[in-house]
Design a protein around this motif. Structure first.
Motif, mmCIF file in Angstrom:
data_model
loop_
_atom_site.group_PDB
_atom_site.id
_atom_site.type_symbol
_atom_site.label_atom_id
_atom_site.label_comp_id
_atom_site.label_asym_id
_atom_site.label_seq_id
_atom_site.Cartn_x
_atom_site.Cartn_y
_atom_site.Cartn_z
ATOM 1 N N PHE A 42 0.910 -1.177 -0.035
ATOM 2 C CA PHE A 42 0.108 0.014 -0.015
ATOM 3 C C PHE A 42 0.766 1.136 0.083
ATOM 4 N N CYS A 43 0.528 2.115 -0.819
ATOM 5 C CA CYS A 43 1.225 3.558 -1.115
ATOM 6 C C CYS A 43 0.490 4.445 -0.210
ATOM 7 N N THR A 44 -0.805 4.626 -0.310
ATOM 8 C CA THR A 44 -1.736 5.464 0.388
ATOM 9 C C THR A 44 -2.953 4.638 0.417
ATOM 10 N N PRO A 45 -3.940 5.050 1.440
ATOM 11 C CA PRO A 45 -5.151 4.348 1.505
ATOM 12 C C PRO A 45 -5.947 3.979 0.117
ATOM 13 N N PHE A 46 -5.652 4.866 -0.937
ATOM 14 C CA PHE A 46 -6.284 4.864 -2.237
ATOM 15 C C PHE A 46 -5.325 4.139 -3.346
ATOM 16 N N MET A 47 -4.269 3.475 -2.937
ATOM 17 C CA MET A 47 -3.318 3.163 -3.995
ATOM 18 C C MET A 47 -2.634 2.087 -3.585
ATOM 19 N N PHE A 48 -2.252 0.952 -4.233
ATOM 20 C CA PHE A 48 -1.431 -0.194 -3.733
ATOM 21 C C PHE A 48 -0.697 -0.743 -4.975
ATOM 22 N N ARG A 49 0.389 -1.534 -4.813
ATOM 23 C CA ARG A 49 1.308 -1.991 -5.874
ATOM 24 C C ARG A 49 1.187 -3.380 -5.778
ATOM 25 N N VAL A 50 1.041 -4.051 -6.822
ATOM 26 C CA VAL A 50 0.925 -5.502 -7.050
ATOM 27 C C VAL A 50 2.324 -5.955 -7.770
ATOM 28 N N SER A 51 2.909 -6.899 -7.302
ATOM 29 C CA SER A 51 4.177 -7.416 -8.211
ATOM 30 C C SER A 51 4.351 -8.770 -8.017
ATOM 31 N N ASP A 100 -9.353 -9.052 -5.761
ATOM 32 C CA ASP A 100 -10.574 -8.233 -6.191
ATOM 33 C C ASP A 100 -10.492 -6.948 -5.298
ATOM 34 N N VAL A 101 -11.079 -6.024 -5.631
ATOM 35 C CA VAL A 101 -10.971 -4.682 -4.871
ATOM 36 C C VAL A 101 -12.287 -3.954 -4.860
ATOM 37 N N TYR A 102 -12.669 -3.563 -3.724
ATOM 38 C CA TYR A 102 -14.064 -2.934 -3.597
ATOM 39 C C TYR A 102 -13.787 -1.455 -2.803
ATOM 40 N N ALA A 103 -14.649 -0.714 -3.141
ATOM 41 C CA ALA A 103 -14.558 0.390 -2.352
ATOM 42 C C ALA A 103 -14.987 0.303 -1.149
ATOM 43 N N GLY A 221 -10.213 6.555 -7.250
ATOM 44 C CA GLY A 221 -10.275 7.859 -7.062
ATOM 45 C C GLY A 221 -11.378 8.371 -6.156
ATOM 46 N N PRO A 222 -12.549 8.185 -6.211
ATOM 47 C CA PRO A 222 -13.149 7.609 -7.488
ATOM 48 C C PRO A 222 -13.553 8.435 -8.660
ATOM 49 N N GLY A 226 -9.203 12.533 -8.907
ATOM 50 C CA GLY A 226 -8.425 11.915 -7.838
ATOM 51 C C GLY A 226 -7.495 10.805 -8.082
ATOM 52 N N ILE A 227 -7.830 10.314 -9.356
ATOM 53 C CA ILE A 227 -7.144 9.242 -9.840
ATOM 54 C C ILE A 227 -5.809 9.739 -10.484
ATOM 55 N N LEU A 228 -5.947 10.975 -10.927
ATOM 56 C CA LEU A 228 -4.789 11.469 -11.631
ATOM 57 C C LEU A 228 -3.849 12.155 -10.541
ATOM 58 N N GLU A 229 -4.535 12.886 -9.404
ATOM 59 C CA GLU A 229 -3.915 13.178 -8.352
ATOM 60 C C GLU A 229 -2.894 12.065 -7.649
#
Length: 778
Positions: A42-51, A100-103, A221-222, A226-229
């Motif tokens: 997790f980078c922020t509560p809104f963004m995470f990285r999968v590798s 799977d990802v949910y809001a 974002g949603p 917000g996504i671009l930010e």
């Protein structure tokens, strides 16, 4: 009993920890799944990285890897692992570990079908649409399409099926999209990638890279803004350009394009610069394209010798003359290959030091812009030969040629696996070198013009759209390119007004220049000999129209600059596809010839020859015709009048647009007054940004922000202007308010005001810019 309960609780905690330990290991925000190569961070509560597998943290596409601690609640069951933040619930389903990802409200955002070391397949929801993918000229909504991303232009002869093929144009691809479901995905790879957005199967989409490991970021974002930010928090935001870079840019072949090189001269350049001034056409930036330089002995047109063509006498005097004419920046076109000339043997010297890439058994020509030592040598021994006499920026052309067929050469440069890995990010390293070195040398904000880019290029602005012919069929696709690159995190973007190759139809030139003057960067440049897209070459009407829209642009500089500051803070581009602001309105998903310039002005270019009207879609709200003042309800189509001298423009009701007196160049006069054009409707606000326009001190907080709010109903308008907040001491002394109303008011709470019936505007002059002001109108 108490002891037994405590013991039982302790045992439960141990069992839970043991179960979790078997499922995954955790370090801070990062979860490594047991018996799997999958890692989720997790980078922020809104963004995470999968590798999947060992991934590298590189500095070109992504410039941030260290993140603050994210509060993550973890629960496990026999069938899944759930990771929950304040914004997202991520469910990892066993045994395949599909994600799977949910809001937070439980709404499904994304469901994974399958993935492997280089690809991922996800559910395509019935009403889902996709936007982004970089500077594309084919489509806006990519649902149902296949998209191939690899830096380059269409190849093959004839040009009509090769270089002029809008389906293959890939000057600045970005492996990133935004979904109308409220999320985006950035595939963190430098390799060529393929995206099937529901073309092969109607119920799923997929993405894959030519080589692994799979590495992507999921961004919530949603809203698209917000996504671009979040995306630009990851890949970097556009810095502020010098304010004069928002003025007009002109390029020139100095009197001799390909095949006419002997006609080039410094005298032509000076005469061109002087003519703009004599005609009263505002302009700030001038650059000399390819033919200023002597073509080298090894790479020909495709390489840079940093020697002046013999037709240029005393180029240092030319620069002095141009700056005496108050051009704020003069630049030069280069290519990333070095070459030997008559006096300088730069290629031999760089190759001997190992600063170029070998090309088989031939001496290398491409500078290794990934190597700091090589970049320093290139700057000190090559670039400063022109920077020291007056060049203040480069047009870094042909970044796509590294490991691929170049436009001006039959060479492909280095080849093999390493070239394949570096091909897409070479334009970033190339642009970064010129941008950073010039900024330090000039002690000014950097500026770089480049044709090629990739994820992260927004940090080294700006991009231009490439070499498209002056024909009607390419006009609307160029607009589309600007919309798509803006939806991909790149906000400073330009195109060659009137087209680049071939002489233009005068009507096309007029229509294209109207669009160009209301683009993020206004650039006029062409290779048609002897016209070169200079406005006086296209007739009196074209020149008049060019000047009219150029002056409109210069009047809007405070508005443009304030929106550029918003872009620097949030990543929201200057040129905004309507879907960026209205992502729930399906009517805008395929509108490719309208856009918002900043947050208030809707621009509607006319792209059909002979058209005197055009259909315009007005999104929700109310809209005001800029030319007539007519007010329209939104969420409807209208037929807008569009005589040749009028580009349909609509102002969003509630807008507050700062303007200023037209100058022939930025800095001609000290700006002491700004007019605030106010279109009252409901409650709205705007921020006026101000700084010195040149230095990097804005990054240290040396600027001011002024908030303007408007409250309006059918009987009352209230405008409030705060005093400036910040440490910058501005030359601004007063505001003029120009308030658009429907009739003359009964009362205004200031002594001096006037109403003009022909414009239906109230004018209030001489409001102090240093103090708080409140205006009430009844």
């Amino acid at each position: 009993m108490i002891r037994s309960t405590s013991t039982l609780l302790f045992l439960c905690l141990i069992l839970t920890f043991t179960a979790n330990a078997q499922e995954f290991t955790r370090m801070g925000n990062t979860f490594q799944l047991a018996k799997s190569s999958i890692r989720l961070e997790f980078c922020t509560p809104f963004m995470f990285r999968v590798s999947k597998g060992n991934v590298a943290n590189e500095p070109w596409m992504v410039n941030r890897y260290n993140w603050d601690t994210v509060n993550i609640r973890v629960t496990t069951t026999s069938g899944q692992i759930t990771l929950q933040t304040s914004a997202l619930r991520v469910v990892i389903r066993k045994p395949a570990f599909n994600i799977d990802v949910y809001a937070a409200d439980g709404r499904l955002l994304s469901a994974e079908i399958a993935s492997d070391s280089i690809s991922c397949h996800k559910l395509l929801q019935p009403d889902e649409h996709f936007f982004g993918f970089g500077e594309r000229m084919d489509f806006l909504d990519q649902r149902g399409k296949k998209v191939a991303l690899n830096v380059g232009r269409g190849k093959g002869m004839p040009h009509l099926t090769g270089a002029y093929n809008v389906l293959e144009a890939n000057y600045s691809p970005v492996p990133f999209f935004m979904s109308t479901k409220g999320y985006g995905i950035f595939l963190h790879t430098s390799y060529a990638s393929d995206w099937d957005m529901g073309n092969s199967k109607a119920d799923n989409y997929s993405f894959s890279a030519a080589k692994g490991p799979l590495d992507y970021y999921f961004i919530y974002g949603p809203r698209f803004g917000g996504i671009l930010e979040q995306y630009t928090l990851l890949t970097g935001r556009s810095p502020l350009l010098p304010q004069y870079a928002l003025g007009l840019h002109a390029g020139t072949y100095s009197g001799g394009t390909w095949g006419y090189e002997e006609q080039t001269s410094a005298a032509y350049v000076i005469a061109l610069a002087r003519r703009f001034r004599e005609q009263g056409i505002p302009i700030d930036i001038l650059f000399l394209d390819s033919t200023w330089r002597l073509f080298g002995k090894n790479g020909g047109k495709g390489a840079t010798s940093f020697e002046w063509r013999e037709t240029f006498h005393l180029p240092e005097n030319m620069f002095d003359s141009l700056y005496a004419l108050h051009y704020n920046m003069v630049g030069l076109h280069i290519r990333p290959r070095l070459d030997n000339g008559n006096r300088f043997h730069l290629l031999d010297s760089a190759a001997a030091l190992g600063y170029t890439y070998p090309e088989g058994n031939k001496p290398g020509e491409f500078v290794n812009f990934f190597d700091t030592t090589a970049v320093n040598w290139w700057w000190e021994h090559a670039a400063t030969k022109v920077a020291s006499i007056g060049a203040r920026f480069f047009k870094t052309d042909e970044g796509s040629a590294f490991g691929a067929l170049a436009n001006e050469s039959n060479k492909t440069g280095p080849s093999g696996p390493e070239a394949q890995r570096l091909h897409n990010i070479f334009p970033l390293a190339y642009a970064s070198a010129a941008y950073g070195k010039f900024a330090a040398f000039n002690h000014l904000r950097g500026m770089n013009q480049t044709r090629e880019g990739y994820a992260g290029i927004q940090r080294f602005p700006f991009i231009f759209a490439g070499d498209w012919p002056s024909e009607w069929q390419y006009f609307e696709p160029v607009i589309k390119a600007g919309l798509n690159i803006g939806l991909s995190g790149v906000g400073y973007w330009a195109h060659c007004m009137g087209g680049f190759e071939h002489p233009a139809d005068p009507e096309l030139y007029i229509r294209w220049c109207q669009f160009g003057m209301l683009s993020p960067i206004a650039l006029v440049f062409g290779m048609d000999h002897p016209g070169y897209k200079e406005p006086w070459q296209y007739g009196k009407d074209a020149q008049t129209n060019f000047k009219q829209y150029d002056e409109l642009r210069y009047s809007l500089l405070p508005y443009m600059y304030s929106n550029a500051y918003e872009m620097y803070k949030t990543g929201k581009p200057l040129m905004r596809a309507l879907v960026l602001e209205y992502q729930d309105d399906e009517n805008v998903y395929n509108i490719t010839d309208q856009y918002l310039l900043g947050n208030s002005i809707m621009v509607c270019p006319v792209t059909q020859k002979g058209a005197q009207t055009r259909v315009v879609y007005l999104p929700e709200g109310k809209w005001i015709d800029y030319w007539t003042g007519n007010v329209y309800d939104g969420h409807r189509y209208i037929n807008a009048l569009a005589p040749l001298d009028k580009l349909p423009l609509f102002i969003k009701a509630g807008s507050i647009i700062p303007t200023q007196a037209v100058q022939q160049y930025v800095g001609e006069h000290t700006i002491e007054n700004i007019t605030l054009e106010i279109y009252p409707f409901g409650n709205s606000s705007a921020t006026l940004y101000n700084d010195d326009g040149k230095s990097l001190r804005y990054q240290e907080g040396e600027y001011t922000l002024t908030q303007i709010t408007n409250e309006a109903d059918s009987n009352h308008v209230k405008v409030h202007i705060t005093g400036p907040v910040g440490s910058y001491h501005s030359s601004l002394k007063t505001y003029t308010l120009k308030i658009h109303v429907t009739a003359k008011p009964v009362r205004v709470n200031v002594a001096k005001w006037r109403y003009e019936d022909n414009t239906k505007c109230i004018y209030i002059d001489d409001l102090s810019a240093d103090k708080e002001n409140t205006i009430e109108i009844n």
